[in-house]
Design an enzyme around this catalytic site. Structure first.
Site, PDB file in Angstrom:
ATOM      1  N   GLU A 189      13.224  -6.748   3.225  1.00  0.00           N
ATOM      2  CA  GLU A 189      12.475  -7.398   2.146  1.00  0.00           C
ATOM      3  C   GLU A 189      13.211  -7.293   0.817  1.00  0.00           C
ATOM      4  OE1 GLU A 189       8.904  -5.330   3.802  1.00  0.00           O
ATOM      5  OE2 GLU A 189       7.863  -7.009   2.874  1.00  0.00           O
ATOM      6  N   ASN A 197       9.955  -2.178  -6.502  1.00  0.00           N
ATOM      7  CA  ASN A 197       8.663  -2.286  -5.831  1.00  0.00           C
ATOM      8  C   ASN A 197       7.779  -1.187  -6.411  1.00  0.00           C
ATOM      9  OD1 ASN A 197       6.499  -2.432  -4.126  1.00  0.00           O
ATOM     10  ND2 ASN A 197       7.698  -2.343  -2.236  1.00  0.00           N
ATOM     11  N   ARG A 241      -5.198   0.655   8.701  1.00  0.00           N
ATOM     12  CA  ARG A 241      -6.190  -0.406   8.460  1.00  0.00           C
ATOM     13  C   ARG A 241      -6.777  -0.920   9.766  1.00  0.00           C
ATOM     14  NH1 ARG A 241      -1.998  -3.695   5.208  1.00  0.00           N
ATOM     15  NH2 ARG A 241      -1.602  -2.253   3.501  1.00  0.00           N
ATOM     16  N   ARG A 253       8.684  -7.115  -6.529  1.00  0.00           N
ATOM     17  CA  ARG A 253       7.765  -7.499  -5.468  1.00  0.00           C
ATOM     18  C   ARG A 253       6.350  -7.560  -6.041  1.00  0.00           C
ATOM     19  NH1 ARG A 253       5.831  -4.192  -0.156  1.00  0.00           N
ATOM     20  NH2 ARG A 253       4.864  -5.980   0.822  1.00  0.00           N
ATOM     21  N   HIS A 278       2.903 -10.050   3.371  1.00  0.00           N
ATOM     22  CA  HIS A 278       4.174  -9.821   4.095  1.00  0.00           C
ATOM     23  C   HIS A 278       5.009 -11.101   4.175  1.00  0.00           C
ATOM     24  CE1 HIS A 278       2.616  -6.221   6.729  1.00  0.00           C
ATOM     25  NE2 HIS A 278       3.031  -5.819   5.544  1.00  0.00           N
TER      26      HIS A 278
END
Ligand code: AMP
Length: 396
Positions: A383, A11, A240, A92, A181
Site C-alpha cells: 500500500e 499513515n 471485527r 493515507r 482497502h
C-alpha cells in the site's frame, strides 16, 4: 549520496504514526518506521534505514512531536531528507466519501472536505487529518497528496453501493457502501492485469490481513466489495465481526444493556478471530487448530465459510471467474488457508499446484496448474508503494 526521486508516505493513526521513504519508480524502501503510543506516558519509536534499526523510548505528547522526532531521526540516522529529493508526501486517508474517486493534492479545501467526512469514519479520518496538518506544517515546501481507501470503489454500480434503507435517510446521512482497502485492491488487481497483459479478466481479490476484504474487479474496474459504510462489514477479520445481523445490535442493547459505544467496541475490537478464540493472530489460531483446539478450528471454518459465500457471489455477479487473487498477511502466507478455500471452491474446477502454493516468495506468482479453470495467484500487496506511485503520478 544523492538519491533518485522519493516520496515520504505517512499513515497516521489515533496513537501512531507510520512512515516510509520510497523510490516510487522501483519500489525501493530507503527508510521506514513508526511512532507508537503517542500521548501516553511512554512512547516507542522505531526507525529502520540501510540495515540499521534504531529504537527509542520517550514521551511523545502529540502528532507534531512525533513527526519532529521522525525528522530528527532522518537527520541523525539517515537518509538526510535534504538529500533525499522528496518530491511529495503521500498520506493515507480512509474515507473519501463521494468526493474523491482518485488521489488529490492537499489544499485547504481538500483538507476541510476530509474533516467534513469524519463522521463517516470517526476512528480513522480525524487521526489521518492530524498527520496531514502536522506534515504540511513541518514539510511546507513539498506537495502533499492524499490517497483514499475508498477511491477505487467509487466505480461500484449503484445497486452494489446502495443499502435497502429509507432512501431519504440514507441520502441525508450519507449511508451507503464506500468500501475500504481500495489502495490495496487497486494495486493488486492492476498488478494481475499487468502480468497477464489484459484488463479483460474477471478477478476476485481477497485482501486477508488483520483487516480483511474481498473485491470483484472486471475490465479493470471494481464492481463490488465486501466492506461497506465502514470497514466493519464483510469478511471475518482479526478483531471485527464482518457481516452480522444488525438486529444483534438492538438485541445486545436491550438484553445485555450495552451502550452504542460498547457494541461498537465489541464488534470492531473484540470480535472476529479474537472474539472466537481469544487470539487475533492467524498464526496462533492456526497453531491451536493444528493441535486439536476446537474453537480455533471453528474460527477458521467460519472464516472460510464467509469467503466461499463472497467468492461465489462475486463470480456469479461477474458471470464467471478468471482469476482468484490472495494478498496481505494471511493471503500471502497461509498456505493451508489457500488450499482449504480452493478445496471448498471445487465447483469452479480449481486445481492448485501444491508445490507453487507451498513456495514462499515476495514476488507475485500463480499457484494453480495450467489445467485449472480459474487461475489462482498470490500477489503481495504494497500500500505504501501504491500511495507513493499515485502521489508522483498526480503531481506530474
Ligand atoms: P496484515 O494485516 O496484512 O499485516 O496481516 C496480519 C495477519 O497475517 C495476522 O493475522 C498474521 O497472523 C497473519 N499472518 C502472517 N504470516 C502468517 C503465516 N505464515 N500464516 C498464517 N497467517 C499469517
Amino acid at each position: 549520496m544523492k538519491i533518485a526521486e522519493t516520496v515520504l508516505v505517512i499513515n497516521s493513526g489515533s496513537s501512531s504514526l507510520k512512515y516510509q521513504l520510497i523510490e516510487p519508480h522501483n519500489g525501493a524502501s530507503l527508510a521506514a518506521g513508526l511512532v507508537e503510543q503517542i500521548g501516553e506516558p511512554m512512547s516507542h519509536i522505531r526507525h529502520m534505514s540501510g540495515g540499521l534499526e534504531v529504537n527509542r523510548e520517550l514521551a511523545v505528547e502529540d502528532h507534531t512531536q512525533a513527526l519532529r522526532q521522525v525528522l530528527q531521526l532522518f537527520e541523525e540516522v539517515g537518509p538526510k531528507l535534504e538529500e533525499a529529493n522528496i518530491v511529495a508526501v503521500g498520506h493515507r486517508v480512509v474515507q473519501g466519501g463521494r468526493h474523491f474517486s482518485s488521489a488529490a493534492i492537499v489544499d485547504d479545501r481538500v483538507r476541510d472536505l476530509i474533516e467534513e467526512l469524519s463522521p463517516l469514519a470517526p476512528l480513522h479520518n480525524p487521526p489521518n487529518l492530524k498527520g496531514i496538518d502536522v506534515a504540511r506544517e513541518l514539510l511546507p515546501d513539498v506537495p502533499h497528496v492524499v490517497v483514499f481507501d475508498t477511491a477505487f470503489f467509487q466505480t461500484l454500480p449503484e445497486e452494489a453501493a446502495t443499502y435497502a434503507l429509507d432512501a431519504e435517510i440514507a441520502e441525508k446521512y450519507s449511508v451507503r457502501r464506500y468500501g475500504a482497502h481500495g489502495t490495496s485492491h487497486k494495486y493488486v488487481s492492476d498488478k494481475v492485469e499487468e502480468i497477464l497483459g489484459t484488463t479483460d479478466i474477471r478477478q476476485v481479490v481477497l485482501h486477508l490481513g488483520n483487516g480483511a476484504s474481498a473485491s470483484a474487479v472486471t475490465g479493470g474496474v471494481a464492481v463490488d466489495t465486501s466492506m461497506g459504510l465502514t470497514p466493519l462489514e464483510g469478511l471475518v477479520m482479526g478483531t471485527r465481526t464482518g457481516d452480522i445481523d444488525p438486529a444483534a445490535v438492538f438485541h445486545l442493547q436491550r438484553v445485555a444493556g450495552m451502550s452504542v459505544d460498547d457494541v461498537d467496541t465489541l464488534f470492531n475490537k473484540k470480535s472476529g478471530l479474537k472474539g472466537l478464540t481469544g487470539d487475533n493472530d492467524m498464526r496462533a489460531v492456526r497453531a491451536r487448530a493444528g493441535s486439536g483446539d476446537k474453537r480455533a478450528r471453528l474460527a477458521i471454518d467460519v472464516l472460510l465459510h464467509r469467503l466461499v459465500r463472497y467468492v461465489g457471489a462475486y463470480a456469479t455477479q461477474m458471470g464467471g471467474l478468471d482469476v482468484l487473487v490472495f494478498t496481505a498477511g494471511i493471503g500471502e502466507n497461509d498456505v493451508q488457508l489457500r488450499r482449504e478455500l480452493c478445496e471448498r471452491l471445487s465447483i469452479f474446477d480449481i486445481e492448485l499446484n501444491e508445490t507453487a502454493n507451498a513456495m514462499r516468495s515476495k514476488e507475485p506468482r500463480t499457484i494453480s496448474t495450467p489445467r485449472s479453470k480459474v487461475r489462482v495467484m498470490v500477489v503481495p500487496t504494497n500500500e505504501e508503494l501504491a500511495i507513493a506511485q499515485q502521489a508522483v503520478e498526480l503531481i506530474k
